[in-house]
Design a protein around this motif. Structure first.
Motif, short mmCIF file in Angstrom:
data_model
loop_
_atom_site.label_atom_id
_atom_site.label_comp_id
_atom_site.label_asym_id
_atom_site.label_seq_id
_atom_site.Cartn_x
_atom_site.Cartn_y
_atom_site.Cartn_z
N ILE A 120 14.34 -4.65 -77.54
CA ILE A 120 14.72 -3.56 -78.43
C ILE A 120 15.36 -4.17 -79.67
CG2 ILE A 120 16.06 -1.43 -78.66
CD1 ILE A 120 15.90 -1.12 -75.64
N TYR A 121 14.80 -3.85 -80.83
CA TYR A 121 15.23 -4.42 -82.09
C TYR A 121 16.00 -3.39 -82.91
CZ TYR A 121 11.91 -8.15 -80.98
OH TYR A 121 11.23 -9.19 -80.37
N PHE A 122 17.15 -3.81 -83.46
CA PHE A 122 18.04 -2.90 -84.17
C PHE A 122 18.09 -3.21 -85.66
CE2 PHE A 122 19.33 -3.06 -79.78
CZ PHE A 122 19.59 -1.72 -79.48
N SER A 123 18.54 -2.22 -86.42
CA SER A 123 18.55 -2.35 -87.88
C SER A 123 19.51 -3.43 -88.37
CB SER A 123 18.91 -1.01 -88.52
OG SER A 123 20.13 -0.50 -88.01
N ASN A 124 20.50 -3.80 -87.55
CA ASN A 124 21.43 -4.87 -87.94
C ASN A 124 20.93 -6.25 -87.55
OD1 ASN A 124 21.77 -4.86 -85.19
ND2 ASN A 124 23.97 -4.39 -85.21
N GLY A 125 19.69 -6.33 -87.06
CA GLY A 125 19.11 -7.62 -86.68
C GLY A 125 19.32 -7.99 -85.23
N LYS A 126 20.09 -7.20 -84.51
CA LYS A 126 20.37 -7.48 -83.10
C LYS A 126 19.14 -7.17 -82.24
CE LYS A 126 23.82 -6.41 -79.53
NZ LYS A 126 25.06 -5.65 -79.23
N LYS A 127 19.06 -7.84 -81.10
CA LYS A 127 18.00 -7.59 -80.13
C LYS A 127 18.59 -7.54 -78.73
CE LYS A 127 13.77 -9.54 -78.09
NZ LYS A 127 12.88 -10.73 -78.03
N GLU A 128 18.16 -6.56 -77.95
CA GLU A 128 18.56 -6.46 -76.54
C GLU A 128 17.32 -6.54 -75.67
OE1 GLU A 128 21.44 -6.59 -75.30
OE2 GLU A 128 22.92 -5.48 -76.47
N ILE A 129 17.45 -7.18 -74.50
CA ILE A 129 16.38 -7.22 -73.51
C ILE A 129 16.79 -6.34 -72.33
CG2 ILE A 129 15.03 -8.66 -71.94
CD1 ILE A 129 14.42 -9.27 -74.79
N VAL A 130 15.92 -5.40 -71.97
CA VAL A 130 16.22 -4.45 -70.92
C VAL A 130 15.14 -4.52 -69.84
CG1 VAL A 130 16.62 -2.02 -70.38
CG2 VAL A 130 17.37 -2.94 -72.57
N ALA A 131 15.56 -4.43 -68.58
CA ALA A 131 14.63 -4.54 -67.45
C ALA A 131 13.91 -3.21 -67.19
CB ALA A 131 15.37 -5.02 -66.22
N LYS A 132 13.21 -2.73 -68.18
CA LYS A 132 12.35 -1.56 -68.07
C LYS A 132 11.06 -1.85 -68.81
CE LYS A 132 15.69 2.32 -67.91
NZ LYS A 132 15.17 3.05 -66.75
N ILE A 133 9.94 -1.29 -68.34
CA ILE A 133 8.70 -1.48 -69.05
C ILE A 133 8.62 -0.53 -70.24
CG2 ILE A 133 7.47 -2.33 -67.01
CD1 ILE A 133 6.17 0.44 -66.77
N LEU A 134 7.76 -0.85 -71.19
CA LEU A 134 7.67 -0.06 -72.42
C LEU A 134 7.28 1.38 -72.14
CD1 LEU A 134 8.03 -0.60 -75.47
CD2 LEU A 134 5.55 -0.86 -75.61
N ARG A 135 6.48 1.61 -71.11
CA ARG A 135 6.05 2.97 -70.76
C ARG A 135 7.25 3.86 -70.44
NH1 ARG A 135 2.88 7.23 -71.44
NH2 ARG A 135 2.71 8.50 -69.55
#
Length: 252
Positions: A173-188
């Motif tokens: 997940i990419y944010f407007s402040n340049g941050k990125k988070e990785i989450v254990a869910k599929i895109l669907r």
């Protein structure tokens, strides 16, 4: 075994009986200390019993589970929602990462929900319940999405999310402040969650927030350019849905 004091807030007597039977047979650590069928009686019961866990029906005789939580204001308990299928209600619950059970209640799903509730902290429960109540009164992109990451639970306004990208069984997940988070869910999972909230899936690997879209370019198979100048492909299968949204100005 620790005994967890719980109450049931439900306006269907048969549903109360069924849930109590399931809990008695499958969740011996849960002690039902009372039931209520209206918001007024539920508030009195919560103040008198001080439960650690509440099984809360979405629709009550004199309002909704949301109305009850809004009136309470403070949350020194954990909640498992119970509901007949309601797309709007379920989306609101899922965005705040809360637990729910669909009626008729499935035994395995009940056991799983109770285990999750009893193992979570009261602080994380408070955070998610507060977010659930706040989300109900704001515009779609001002709602906050509760994300479970390896570091904890974080709340992000939807408007701050630029895009989501599939990374196998995970989603970046990419944010407007340049941050990125990785989450254990599929895109669907996120596609269903963010539907009609200003997001659109443009490719099997990409979902974008339309407020961060700068342009769609109809060449080289079709691609989008985001405000941060990220370029992403648009698949043939997703192109018509994207163009339909843009042609009808259906964005936030």
């Amino acid at each position: 075994m620790e005994i967890i004091k719980a109450i049931i807030i439900e306006d269907e007597n048969q549903a109360i009986i069924a849930l109590k039977q399931e809990l008695s047979a499958n969740c011996p650590g849960i002690e039902i200390s009372g039931e209520a069928s209206t918001i007024a009686s539920a508030i009195d019961l919560i103040h008198s019993v001080k439960p650690k866990l509440i099984f809360l029906d979405i629709q009550l005789k004199d309002g909704s589970g949301f109305d009850l939580l809004e009136q309470l204001g403070t949350y020194n308990f954990k909640v498992i929602f119970t509901t007949a299928y309601s797309q709007y209600a379920l989306k609101a619950i899922k965005i705040s990462a809360l637990d729910y059970l669909l009626k008729p209640i499935d035994t395995e799903e009940l056991i799983t929900a109770v285990k999750k509730a009893t193992s979570s902290t009261i602080e994380s429960s408070k955070l998610k319940l507060q977010n659930f109540v706040q989300n109900n009164s704001v515009k779609p992109l001002h709602k906050k999405l509760a994300l479970h990451t390896s570091k904890g639970i974080f709340l992000y306004k939807l408007e701050s999310i630029v895009r989501l990208q599939s990374e196998g069984n995970y989603t970046g997940i990419y944010f407007s402040n340049g941050k990125k988070e990785i989450v254990a869910k599929i895109l669907r999972d996120f596609e269903e969650l963010l539907e009609n909230l200003g997001f659109v899936r443009i490719h099997h690997s990409h979902i974008i927030n339309l407020t961060h879209l700068e342009s769609y370019i109809n060449k080289d198979g079709g691609y989008v350019i985001l405000l941060n100048k990220t370029t992403l492909p648009v698949s043939k299968r997703k192109k018509s849905a994207l163009l339909s949204l843009l042609n009808n100005n259906l964005y936030y």
